[in-house]
Scaffold this motif. Sequence first.
Motif, PDB file in Angstrom:
ATOM      1  N   SER A 128       0.814  -1.321  -0.010  1.00 41.94           N
ATOM      2  CA  SER A 128       0.061  -0.240   0.063  1.00 41.94           C
ATOM      3  C   SER A 128       0.878   1.285   0.171  1.00 41.94           C
ATOM      4  N   ALA A 129       2.034   1.093   0.818  1.00 43.84           N
ATOM      5  CA  ALA A 129       2.827   2.523   0.753  1.00 43.84           C
ATOM      6  C   ALA A 129       3.644   2.792  -0.467  1.00 43.84           C
ATOM      7  N   ALA A 131       2.671   1.726  -3.509  1.00 42.33           N
ATOM      8  CA  ALA A 131       1.397   2.142  -4.304  1.00 42.33           C
ATOM      9  C   ALA A 131       1.277   3.650  -4.207  1.00 42.33           C
ATOM     10  N   LYS A 132       1.224   4.175  -3.200  1.00 40.50           N
ATOM     11  CA  LYS A 132       1.055   5.426  -2.691  1.00 40.50           C
ATOM     12  C   LYS A 132       2.469   6.317  -2.859  1.00 40.50           C
ATOM     13  N   LYS A 133       3.561   5.742  -3.314  1.00 37.59           N
ATOM     14  CA  LYS A 133       4.637   6.227  -3.285  1.00 37.59           C
ATOM     15  C   LYS A 133       4.975   7.033  -2.120  1.00 37.59           C
ATOM     16  N   ASP A 134       4.625   6.355  -0.992  1.00 39.03           N
ATOM     17  CA  ASP A 134       5.088   7.023   0.573  1.00 39.03           C
ATOM     18  C   ASP A 134       6.119   6.208   0.953  1.00 39.03           C
ATOM     19  N   LYS A 137       7.116   5.887   4.793  1.00 35.17           N
ATOM     20  CA  LYS A 137       6.129   4.742   5.731  1.00 35.17           C
ATOM     21  C   LYS A 137       6.758   3.395   5.095  1.00 35.17           C
TER      22      LYS A 137
END
Length: 225
Positions: A128-129, A131-134, A137
């Motif tokens: 998830s991180a 995918a959000k380019k975070d 995190k």
Amino acid sequence: MLTPAQQYLTLRSLGAPAVLLSLAMQGVFRGFKDTKTPFYATVAGDVTNIILDPIFMFVFRLGVSGAAIAHVISQYLISIILLWRLMEQVDLLPQASGICNLVCLQVWLTTSLLADGLAVAGQAILASAFAKKDYDKATATGSRVLQLGLLLGLMLAVVLGLGLSFGARLFTSDVNVLHMISIGIPFVAGTQPINALAFVFDGVNFGASDFAYSAYSMASVWTSL
């Protein structure tokens, strides 16, 4: 989903003894070069589960709990069939030492699955991180999951190191068997931190979609063996 998930897992846990025994007995049958009996027993259990699922879920209106009850019944049915067939072939009392060793193997597999569960949780958060380019995190999650994996491995090492020493006597009083188990305990317990970290590293790589590295590293290990 928390409440129905807890209800399902609580009821499913009642089938744990049946799963452990059935896995051990399947190993005994494989030792006899009999793979048909475990297959037929598993099919009978699965068919029973398929039949009972809609009955408990919809006829008796038990919902998720009904699905769990149906599954537990099917697990005990598999164990009963295997035990019945095994009693026809061998005297179970002299074979207790062999079954004990198989049960100990299943304990090791259970701890591996526990570590794998932690890896899967970390994998989902990492995916998830990414995918959000975070990436901050993702880095923090990877670090925390590895820390928890190491902690889990150390805890399992202590529990298995102490538990198997005393728990082995619940399965057998044979001095030779107890001696063999005592030889294997340091290996099983000592490898738990490495085992837990290996599963967690897999989860981190999968979460980062780095499947190639995991494949190559696994292939290199098997090649070296």
